[in-house]
Design an enzyme around this catalytic site. Structure first.
Site, PDB file in Angstrom:
ATOM      1  N   TYR A 118      -4.791   4.133   9.191  1.00 28.26           N
ATOM      2  CA  TYR A 118      -4.466   4.612  10.535  1.00 28.26           C
ATOM      3  C   TYR A 118      -5.733   5.055  11.279  1.00 28.26           C
ATOM      4  O   TYR A 118      -5.882   4.827  12.479  1.00 28.26           O
ATOM      5  CB  TYR A 118      -3.462   5.757  10.426  1.00 28.26           C
ATOM      6  CG  TYR A 118      -2.905   6.262  11.729  1.00 28.26           C
ATOM      7  CD1 TYR A 118      -2.950   5.498  12.887  1.00 28.26           C
ATOM      8  CD2 TYR A 118      -2.307   7.519  11.806  1.00 28.26           C
ATOM      9  CE1 TYR A 118      -2.434   5.962  14.078  1.00 28.26           C
ATOM     10  CE2 TYR A 118      -1.776   7.991  12.981  1.00 28.26           C
ATOM     11  CZ  TYR A 118      -1.852   7.218  14.119  1.00 28.26           C
ATOM     12  OH  TYR A 118      -1.338   7.700  15.285  1.00 28.26           O
TER      13      TYR A 118
ATOM     14  N   ASP B 203       0.809  -1.207   0.000  1.00 31.28           N
ATOM     15  CA  ASP B 203       0.000   0.000   0.000  1.00 31.28           C
ATOM     16  C   ASP B 203       0.849   1.267   0.000  1.00 31.28           C
ATOM     17  O   ASP B 203       0.497   2.260  -0.642  1.00 31.28           O
ATOM     18  CB  ASP B 203      -0.933   0.007   1.208  1.00 31.28           C
ATOM     19  CG  ASP B 203      -2.072  -0.996   1.059  1.00 31.28           C
ATOM     20  OD1 ASP B 203      -2.434  -1.322  -0.084  1.00 31.28           O
ATOM     21  OD2 ASP B 203      -2.596  -1.454   2.087  1.00 31.28           O
TER      22      ASP B 203
END
Length: 253
Positions: free
Chosen positions: A156, A43
């Site tokens: 996140y 990613d």
């Protein structure tokens, strides 16, 4: 006419090996001439590729040669051209970050996933939050805070207990990281075009760093964040495995 494909790979040996195998099978063209750019890695490398090719017309199709690969498709050397022809496209608008450091210097960056502020010392950060010019929180004592796009909401933001946002929703997630005061404040959902400003209180005593997709600015005093609709990132997925499906599946795993 066959597709003109440009291949990019992270430095990881497994990604470099995959690139060599695909080049031998499908050839390669310079990125400005490509119909499709194929990114090989994880990613992080996909985000790097999207940023570096945002001025090019070709969409980016990722194949996972990294760890999680949320933004990537499964790796296979066979049938690539057919997969590219059948791929579904998603368009992502990044966040624009403007940050000022303690020396008064201005820094700008774009973030596809999120912009985060994190404490850079032993003491908790103290942040003042303004949305569209209106003071919304006088003081947030925390390890940090972030603003995430729908595409970045499972990264996140999700680890910090923020909400998963459907692709195409016109909202952003403002999420606290380990909030101490107000203790139970987890964050807010904001309109996509909202302008969020963080002012760092006691910045010499409580240093804070800002990150936009891993580009770090140290010792920030203020950070402004908003969507950047003039920039579009085009990303391709195999049918039935697009971002919308991945965001839903992530919540049931």
């Amino acid at each position: 006419m066959p597709l003109k494909i440009a291949f990019a790979a992270s430095r990881a040996p497994v990604a470099q090996t995959a690139r060599a195998a695909l080049l031998a099978r499908y050839g390669d063209v310079p990125m400005p001439e490509a119909d499709v750019i194929v990114a090989l890695g994880g990613d992080g490398f996909m985000l790097q590729t999207l940023h570096s090719t945002q001025g090019l017309p070709a969409p980016v199709y990722g194949m996972n040669r990294g760890t999680i690969g949320f933004l990537m498709n499964e790796y296979s050397e066979s049938g690539l051209e057919a997969r590219l022809e059948a791929a579904e496209e998603a368009t992502l608008n990044p966040l624009s970050m403007t940050a000022w450091d303690r020396d008064g210097r201005e820094h700008q960056a774009l973030a596809i996933n999120e912009v985060s502020l994190l404490r850079a010392g032993p003491q908790a950060a103290k942040l003042r939050i303004t949305v569209d010019g209106r003071l919304r929180m006088e003081e947030l004592v925390c390890d940090g805070a972030l603003v995430a796009t729908p595409a970045g909401s499972t990264a996140y933001n999700y680890s910090a207990h923020g909400p998963v946002l459907p692709i195409g929703s016109d909202v952003l997630a403002l999420t606290a990281v380990a909030a101490f005061r107000p203790r139970r404040w987890r964050g807010a959902l904001l309109p996509k075009m909202a302008k969020v400003r963080f002012d760092v209180q006691e910045f010499e005593k409580r240093p804070v760093m800002a990150e936009a997709d891993s580009r770090s600015i140290r010792f920030v005093t203020s950070v402004e964040i908003q969507s950047e609709p003039s920039v579009e990132h085009r990303i391709l997925f195999d049918p039935g495995h697009g971002l919308e499906e991945r965001l839903i599946s992530e919540q049931f795993t």
